[in-house]
Design an enzyme around this catalytic site. Structure first.
Site, PDB file in Angstrom:
ATOM      1  N   MET A   1       0.823  -1.215   0.000  1.00  0.00           N
ATOM      2  CA  MET A   1       0.000   0.000   0.000  1.00  0.00           C
ATOM      3  C   MET A   1       0.857   1.265   0.000  1.00  0.00           C
ATOM      4  O   MET A   1       0.496   2.271  -0.595  1.00  0.00           O
ATOM      5  CB  MET A   1      -0.936   0.002   1.208  1.00  0.00           C
ATOM      6  CG  MET A   1      -2.021  -1.051   1.137  1.00  0.00           C
ATOM      7  SD  MET A   1      -2.889  -1.269   2.712  1.00  0.00           S
ATOM      8  CE  MET A   1      -3.894   0.227   2.763  1.00  0.00           C
TER       9      MET A   1
ATOM     10  N   LYS B   1     -10.422  -5.238  -3.772  1.00  0.00           N
ATOM     11  CA  LYS B   1     -10.340  -4.160  -4.770  1.00  0.00           C
ATOM     12  C   LYS B   1      -8.876  -3.788  -4.990  1.00  0.00           C
ATOM     13  O   LYS B   1      -8.161  -3.453  -4.044  1.00  0.00           O
ATOM     14  CB  LYS B   1     -11.118  -2.938  -4.258  1.00  0.00           C
ATOM     15  CG  LYS B   1     -10.901  -1.666  -5.071  1.00  0.00           C
ATOM     16  CD  LYS B   1     -11.562  -0.462  -4.405  1.00  0.00           C
ATOM     17  CE  LYS B   1     -11.126   0.829  -5.066  1.00  0.00           C
ATOM     18  NZ  LYS B   1     -11.659   2.028  -4.386  1.00  0.00           N
TER      19      LYS B   1
ATOM     20  N   ASP C   1      -5.736   5.636  -8.021  1.00  0.00           N
ATOM     21  CA  ASP C   1      -7.082   6.139  -8.306  1.00  0.00           C
ATOM     22  C   ASP C   1      -7.075   7.660  -8.402  1.00  0.00           C
ATOM     23  O   ASP C   1      -7.050   8.365  -7.402  1.00  0.00           O
ATOM     24  CB  ASP C   1      -8.047   5.690  -7.203  1.00  0.00           C
ATOM     25  CG  ASP C   1      -9.473   6.163  -7.485  1.00  0.00           C
ATOM     26  OD1 ASP C   1      -9.748   6.574  -8.631  1.00  0.00           O
ATOM     27  OD2 ASP C   1     -10.303   6.124  -6.559  1.00  0.00           O
TER      28      ASP C   1
ATOM     29  N   SER D   1     -14.164  12.109 -13.330  1.00  0.00           N
ATOM     30  CA  SER D   1     -14.619  12.790 -12.104  1.00  0.00           C
ATOM     31  C   SER D   1     -13.401  12.950 -11.194  1.00  0.00           C
ATOM     32  O   SER D   1     -13.307  12.357 -10.114  1.00  0.00           O
ATOM     33  CB  SER D   1     -15.700  11.964 -11.403  1.00  0.00           C
ATOM     34  OG  SER D   1     -16.706  11.556 -12.299  1.00  0.00           O
TER      35      SER D   1
ATOM     36  N   LYS E   1     -10.342  13.619  -8.769  1.00  0.00           N
ATOM     37  CA  LYS E   1     -10.250  13.969  -7.348  1.00  0.00           C
ATOM     38  C   LYS E   1      -9.484  15.286  -7.193  1.00  0.00           C
ATOM     39  O   LYS E   1      -8.705  15.644  -8.074  1.00  0.00           O
ATOM     40  CB  LYS E   1      -9.455  12.888  -6.599  1.00  0.00           C
ATOM     41  CG  LYS E   1     -10.151  11.545  -6.455  1.00  0.00           C
ATOM     42  CD  LYS E   1      -9.236  10.566  -5.745  1.00  0.00           C
ATOM     43  CE  LYS E   1      -9.862   9.184  -5.641  1.00  0.00           C
ATOM     44  NZ  LYS E   1     -10.946   9.101  -4.662  1.00  0.00           N
TER      45      LYS E   1
ATOM     46  N   ARG F   1      -2.403   5.857  -4.073  1.00  0.00           N
ATOM     47  CA  ARG F   1      -1.584   4.690  -4.412  1.00  0.00           C
ATOM     48  C   ARG F   1      -2.005   3.496  -3.563  1.00  0.00           C
ATOM     49  O   ARG F   1      -1.717   2.354  -3.897  1.00  0.00           O
ATOM     50  CB  ARG F   1      -0.097   5.002  -4.183  1.00  0.00           C
ATOM     51  CG  ARG F   1       0.274   5.258  -2.718  1.00  0.00           C
ATOM     52  CD  ARG F   1       1.722   5.693  -2.569  1.00  0.00           C
ATOM     53  NE  ARG F   1       2.133   5.845  -1.174  1.00  0.00           N
ATOM     54  CZ  ARG F   1       1.920   6.907  -0.432  1.00  0.00           C
ATOM     55  NH1 ARG F   1       1.294   7.965  -0.946  1.00  0.00           N
ATOM     56  NH2 ARG F   1       2.326   6.961   0.820  1.00  0.00           N
TER      57      ARG F   1
ATOM     58  N   ASP G   1      -5.116   2.674  -2.931  1.00  0.00           N
ATOM     59  CA  ASP G   1      -6.513   2.319  -3.195  1.00  0.00           C
ATOM     60  C   ASP G   1      -6.659   0.836  -3.535  1.00  0.00           C
ATOM     61  O   ASP G   1      -7.757   0.356  -3.766  1.00  0.00           O
ATOM     62  CB  ASP G   1      -7.087   3.202  -4.311  1.00  0.00           C
ATOM     63  CG  ASP G   1      -8.604   3.270  -4.254  1.00  0.00           C
ATOM     64  OD1 ASP G   1      -9.163   3.193  -3.133  1.00  0.00           O
ATOM     65  OD2 ASP G   1      -9.247   3.383  -5.314  1.00  0.00           O
TER      66      ASP G   1
ATOM     67  N   ARG H   1     -16.420  -0.227  -6.955  1.00  0.00           N
ATOM     68  CA  ARG H   1     -17.584  -1.129  -6.980  1.00  0.00           C
ATOM     69  C   ARG H   1     -17.782  -1.759  -8.353  1.00  0.00           C
ATOM     70  O   ARG H   1     -18.376  -2.821  -8.464  1.00  0.00           O
ATOM     71  CB  ARG H   1     -18.834  -0.377  -6.516  1.00  0.00           C
ATOM     72  CG  ARG H   1     -19.236   0.796  -7.366  1.00  0.00           C
ATOM     73  CD  ARG H   1     -20.119   1.794  -6.630  1.00  0.00           C
ATOM     74  NE  ARG H   1     -19.368   2.569  -5.647  1.00  0.00           N
ATOM     75  CZ  ARG H   1     -19.906   3.500  -4.863  1.00  0.00           C
ATOM     76  NH1 ARG H   1     -21.195   3.783  -4.961  1.00  0.00           N
ATOM     77  NH2 ARG H   1     -19.162   4.163  -4.002  1.00  0.00           N
TER      78      ARG H   1
END
Length: 486
Positions: A169, A247, A252, A257, A259, A268, A270, A333
């Site tokens: 992560m 996931k 991300d 859309s 961020k 990093r 995510d 999702r």
């Protein structure tokens, strides 16, 4: 170095109450340790330390650390075992002091629970400094004495599992791309003969008709990967497996859309869901747990480009349902929808997915606990009981029809990827969306967005990505394996 625990005195005289290892060491130095402690002022509070030098030739530096009350057990209000948490914290603080003194080896008092002590030591010393020229000295923690070596080793294995998730992560997104993530896990599992790792390319994902997953991946130059792990730990390889789904968005940006740029670097991590479930399987294999586990991780980046999903686009998931993508930043999702459909191929005992899914989860619970949405009270009980032991807590959240209506009332498709009242109950509408792709009667969704990183809330973790709730997933799997044996 040596780390010893001391309980806060129950008696009025305030005399230090040592652990058995502390008592033994004090006898070894003819009571000098106790004498020095009493000269140092009031008794040690929980997690506070005193350092003594030159007491014994084998241990030039001794750190004494406060363990809080003796016999602290399960705290009903806190939903965890307070004694274990106190040990983890105390040992972590003590080991870091030894590290600050640049001593390469530390022996650790088991403090009455060697597993918790090992977890505190190994978690407390971990730091991601792969890419720095100046690194902190490496400290190797070892058990002081030999009485509880098996429990100590188990604690080391649990903590190393969480540290693997922290490593994945924390690493920059240009170092942990989808393929590099998969290869790293494959390498960790290479030595186990009862593990099969399948790294599925984009052509396989396309053949599986995972349209929702592919729609997210197509915005990035990095090709997507579907990582599939089979751990066959049960004596009967045909036993129904536990299926973990994570996931795996290795970066991300939010897509079209987009961020806000402030804090976007943290995205990093995510892929924290994939990191925790894969690390839990690596740990289960190391512990040789007697059950079958399958791990599924859809891995890709969510980037804005000429090929990216556009708000209002409609994509088709593996089960044929159409999804209106009203917000491209609700991409996790979409990956999970297809992975959950695929998870139903394995006649699972239970399907558990983990994802850094919604900012709303962080708003709801902060970093205190992982939010769990489940259709199974049996599954919830196992997760909850596991979390009391690990101290990495879970909290049950609602999966009401109330939220389902907000994602199925959709103008262009079967479901929308955000609730129609936008931000209201965001973690709950995300869970309701996932439920549309689940027919299994034992399914749990863990939203780990709130526990993704640590500032100072968990004292035995340094600042940075937390790798939570890896140990809870491992403990949960261990309990499940006992269940099937009984």
């Amino acid at each position: 170095g040596l780390v010893l625990g001391v309980y806060s005195g129950e008696k009025d005289d305030g005399a230090a109450q040592f652990t058995s290892a502390g008592d033994a060491f004090d006898r070894l130095v003819s009571g000098k340790l106790r004498a020095l402690l009493s000269l140092c002022g009031p008794p040690l509070k929980k997690g506070k330390t005193r350092v003594f030098h030159g007491l014994h030739q084998d241990f030039p530096s001794v750190v004494v650390v406060g363990l809080g009350k003796k016999n602290a057990g399960i705290n009903e209000q806190e939903n965890w075992n307070e004694g274990k948490e106190n040990i983890r914290t105390a040992v972590a603080v003590g080991c870091r002091q030894i590290q600050d003194l640049e001593i390469p080896c530390v022996e650790v008092d088991p403090c009455g629970d060697a597993q918790a002590a090992a977890e505190g030591a190994v978690l407390g010393l971990h730091e991601y400094n792969e890419l720095k020229q100046k690194k902190k000295p490496v400290v190797t923690p070892q058990l002081h004495g030999s009485a509880e070596s098996q429990a100590w080793q188990k604690g080391v294995t649990y903590a190393e599992g969480q540290n693997l998730a922290r490593y994945l992560m924390e690493a920059p997104a240009n170092y942990i791309t989808p393929i590099k993530f998969a290869e790293h896990i494959e390498q960790k599992l290479r030595t186990f003969s009862n593990v099969k790792v399948l790294i599925r390319p984009e052509s396989w994902i396309t053949a599986q008709e995972m349209g929702a997953f592919l729609s997210v991946a197509k915005g990035s130059a990095e090709p997507p990967i579907f990582l599939e792990i089979h751990y066959l730990g049960s004596a009967n390889t045909d036993d129904s497996p536990l299926v973990f789904v994570g996931k795996g968005v290795t970066f991300d940006s939010g897509g079209i859309s987009l961020k806000p740029s402030s804090g976007m670097d943290a995205m990093r991590a995510d892929m924290g869901g994939a990191a925790t479930v894969c690390s839990a399987i690596v740990t289960a294999a190391a512990l040789n747990l007697p059950l079958n586990i399958i791990g599924l991780a859809p891995l890709c980046e969510n980037m804005p480009s000429g090929k990216a999903n556009k708000p209002g686009d409609v994509v088709r998931a593996k089960n044929g349902k159409t999804i209106q993508v009203d917000n491209t930043d609700a991409e996790g999702r979409l990956l999970l929808a297809d992975a959950l459909c695929y998870a139903h191929n394995f006649n699972a005992r239970a399907i558990v997915n983990a994802a850094t899914l919604t900012g709303a989860m962080d708003v709801a619970l902060g970093s205190a606990a992982t939010g769990v949405f489940t259709n199974s009270s049996w599954l919830w009980t196992h997760l909850y009981e596991a979390s009391i032991l690990t101290g990495d807590r879970v909290w049950r959240m609602p999966l009401f029809e109330h939220y389902t209506k907000q994602v199925t009332d959709c103008p262009l498709a079967d479901v929308s990827n955000i609730g129609k009242y936008s931000r209201a109950g965001g973690a709950c509408t995300a869970a309701a969306f996932l439920k549309e792709f689940v027919t299994a009667s034992h399914w749990a969704h863990l939203d780990i967005a709130g526990v993704m990183s640590n500032k100072d809330e968990v004292p035995y973790l340094r600042k940075g990505m937390a790798g939570r709730p890896t140990r809870t997933l491992v403990e949960f799997a261990a309990r499940l394996s006992q269940d099937s044996h009984n």
